[in-house]
Design an enzyme around this catalytic site. Structure first.
Site, PDB file in Angstrom:
ATOM      1  N   ASP A  29       0.864  -1.180   0.000  1.00  0.00           N
ATOM      2  CA  ASP A  29       0.000   0.000   0.000  1.00  0.00           C
ATOM      3  C   ASP A  29       0.903   1.233   0.000  1.00  0.00           C
ATOM      4  O   ASP A  29       1.858   1.321   0.775  1.00  0.00           O
ATOM      5  CB  ASP A  29      -0.908  -0.005   1.239  1.00  0.00           C
ATOM      6  CG  ASP A  29      -2.044   0.997   1.111  1.00  0.00           C
ATOM      7  OD1 ASP A  29      -3.207   0.574   1.119  1.00  0.00           O
ATOM      8  OD2 ASP A  29      -1.769   2.213   1.011  1.00  0.00           O
ATOM      9  N   ILE A  30       0.598   2.170  -0.870  1.00  0.00           N
ATOM     10  CA  ILE A  30       1.477   3.342  -1.023  1.00  0.00           C
ATOM     11  C   ILE A  30       1.394   4.272   0.195  1.00  0.00           C
ATOM     12  O   ILE A  30       2.343   4.995   0.498  1.00  0.00           O
ATOM     13  CB  ILE A  30       1.145   4.076  -2.348  1.00  0.00           C
ATOM     14  CG1 ILE A  30       2.308   4.920  -2.791  1.00  0.00           C
ATOM     15  CG2 ILE A  30      -0.142   4.866  -2.258  1.00  0.00           C
ATOM     16  CD1 ILE A  30       2.271   5.307  -4.257  1.00  0.00           C
ATOM     17  N   GLU A  88     -12.330   3.532  -1.396  1.00  0.00           N
ATOM     18  CA  GLU A  88     -11.504   4.460  -2.179  1.00  0.00           C
ATOM     19  C   GLU A  88     -11.269   3.934  -3.591  1.00  0.00           C
ATOM     20  O   GLU A  88     -11.386   4.683  -4.556  1.00  0.00           O
ATOM     21  CB  GLU A  88     -10.171   4.656  -1.435  1.00  0.00           C
ATOM     22  CG  GLU A  88      -9.247   5.673  -2.068  1.00  0.00           C
ATOM     23  CD  GLU A  88      -7.888   5.725  -1.358  1.00  0.00           C
ATOM     24  OE1 GLU A  88      -7.848   5.624  -0.106  1.00  0.00           O
ATOM     25  OE2 GLU A  88      -6.881   5.841  -2.069  1.00  0.00           O
ATOM     26  N   HIS A  93     -10.155  -5.809  -3.239  1.00  0.00           N
ATOM     27  CA  HIS A  93      -8.820  -6.054  -2.676  1.00  0.00           C
ATOM     28  C   HIS A  93      -8.922  -6.365  -1.192  1.00  0.00           C
ATOM     29  O   HIS A  93      -9.828  -5.907  -0.508  1.00  0.00           O
ATOM     30  CB  HIS A  93      -7.884  -4.857  -2.898  1.00  0.00           C
ATOM     31  CG  HIS A  93      -8.436  -3.548  -2.413  1.00  0.00           C
ATOM     32  ND1 HIS A  93      -9.370  -2.824  -3.124  1.00  0.00           N
ATOM     33  CD2 HIS A  93      -8.199  -2.829  -1.287  1.00  0.00           C
ATOM     34  CE1 HIS A  93      -9.672  -1.723  -2.456  1.00  0.00           C
ATOM     35  NE2 HIS A  93      -8.985  -1.706  -1.327  1.00  0.00           N
ATOM     36  N   HIS A  95      -6.813  -5.983   2.359  1.00  0.00           N
ATOM     37  CA  HIS A  95      -5.699  -5.334   3.058  1.00  0.00           C
ATOM     38  C   HIS A  95      -5.060  -6.376   3.968  1.00  0.00           C
ATOM     39  O   HIS A  95      -5.779  -7.070   4.721  1.00  0.00           O
ATOM     40  CB  HIS A  95      -6.206  -4.192   3.943  1.00  0.00           C
ATOM     41  CG  HIS A  95      -6.755  -3.022   3.207  1.00  0.00           C
ATOM     42  ND1 HIS A  95      -6.023  -1.875   2.971  1.00  0.00           N
ATOM     43  CD2 HIS A  95      -7.979  -2.795   2.661  1.00  0.00           C
ATOM     44  CE1 HIS A  95      -6.779  -0.986   2.320  1.00  0.00           C
ATOM     45  NE2 HIS A  95      -7.971  -1.528   2.121  1.00  0.00           N
TER      46      HIS A  95
HETATM   47  P1  AMP Z   1      -9.954   1.204   0.082  1.00  0.00           P
HETATM   48  O1  AMP Z   1     -10.464   1.230  -1.350  1.00  0.00           O
HETATM   49  O2  AMP Z   1     -10.741   2.098   0.985  1.00  0.00           O
HETATM   50  O3  AMP Z   1      -9.815  -0.195   0.605  1.00  0.00           O
HETATM   51  O4  AMP Z   1      -8.482   1.836   0.072  1.00  0.00           O
HETATM   52  C1  AMP Z   1      -7.626   1.708  -1.031  1.00  0.00           C
HETATM   53  C2  AMP Z   1      -6.191   1.590  -0.570  1.00  0.00           C
HETATM   54  O5  AMP Z   1      -5.381   1.599  -1.744  1.00  0.00           O
HETATM   55  C3  AMP Z   1      -5.678   2.721   0.325  1.00  0.00           C
HETATM   56  O6  AMP Z   1      -5.125   2.153   1.510  1.00  0.00           O
HETATM   57  C4  AMP Z   1      -4.629   3.436  -0.526  1.00  0.00           C
HETATM   58  O7  AMP Z   1      -3.542   3.910   0.229  1.00  0.00           O
HETATM   59  C5  AMP Z   1      -4.215   2.338  -1.501  1.00  0.00           C
HETATM   60  N1  AMP Z   1      -3.735   2.822  -2.787  1.00  0.00           N
HETATM   61  C6  AMP Z   1      -4.336   3.725  -3.600  1.00  0.00           C
HETATM   62  N2  AMP Z   1      -3.617   3.917  -4.716  1.00  0.00           N
HETATM   63  C7  AMP Z   1      -2.526   3.110  -4.611  1.00  0.00           C
HETATM   64  C8  AMP Z   1      -1.394   2.858  -5.440  1.00  0.00           C
HETATM   65  N3  AMP Z   1      -1.232   3.471  -6.619  1.00  0.00           N
HETATM   66  N4  AMP Z   1      -0.460   1.967  -5.014  1.00  0.00           N
HETATM   67  C9  AMP Z   1      -0.616   1.341  -3.821  1.00  0.00           C
HETATM   68  N5  AMP Z   1      -1.661   1.544  -2.996  1.00  0.00           N
HETATM   69  C10 AMP Z   1      -2.605   2.412  -3.375  1.00  0.00           C
END
Ligand code: AMP
Length: 130
Positions: A29-30, A88, A93, A95
């Site tokens: 995760d970035i 988001e 996905h 975590h």
């Molecule tokens: P959620 O959709 O609420 O489960 O959160 C999406 C997750 O993806 C968040 O923790 C972000 O930090 C992560 N995220 C978003 N864009 C990227 C990326 N380009 N590379 C890695 N992680 C990402």
């Protein structure tokens, strides 16, 4: 339009990949909650995790187990917690979050902002433990 995770899967944008097979990709995760926070995504672009077919949902967890064990070996923690949020990024996905206490998996708290160098080194270390 392709999701940001599909763009990562297709190597259109970079990510710190730790594991891959024909169905799934795992990467850091970035903006992690804690060091070692990884995401595991199916290559098939489906928004909601519970819309995945049963085989893919089961296989996602089996693939995640391998990644979780490698994170555990790399980052000091009591265990790996899993969470599904998806508010988001509309691409299913899991975590995987190294836990030392309950607050480590509190998605309301401020995220970390590791350097590129930190992410590169950590991804390599996890990859070596797969
Ligand atoms: P959620 O959709 O609420 O489960 O959160 C999406 C997750 O993806 C968040 O923790 C972000 O930090 C992560 N995220 C978003 N864009 C990227 C990326 N380009 N590379 C890695 N992680 C990402």
């Amino acid at each position: 339009m392709a999701s940001i995770f599909t763009k990562i899967i297709q190597r259109e944008i970079p990510a710190h990949i730790v594991a891959e097979d024909d169905q799934f990709l795992a990467f850091l995760d970035i903006n992690p909650l804690v060091k070692g926070h990884c995401l595991v995504v199916p290559k098939q672009e489906v928004d909601y995790i519970f819309d995945l077919d049963d085989q893919t949902l089961a296989a996602l967890h089996i693939f995640s187990k391998k990644v979780a064990k490698a994170i555990e070996k790399t980052v000091p923690c009591l265990r790996i917690g899993t969470a599904v949020v998806g508010l988001e990024v509309p691409h299913a996905h899991l975590h995987l979050v190294p836990l030392n206490n309950m607050d480590d998996i509190n998605f309301s708290r401020p995220k970390l902002n590791p350097t590129l160098q930190e992410l590169t080194g950590l991804a390599q270390a996890i990859k070596e433990n797969i």
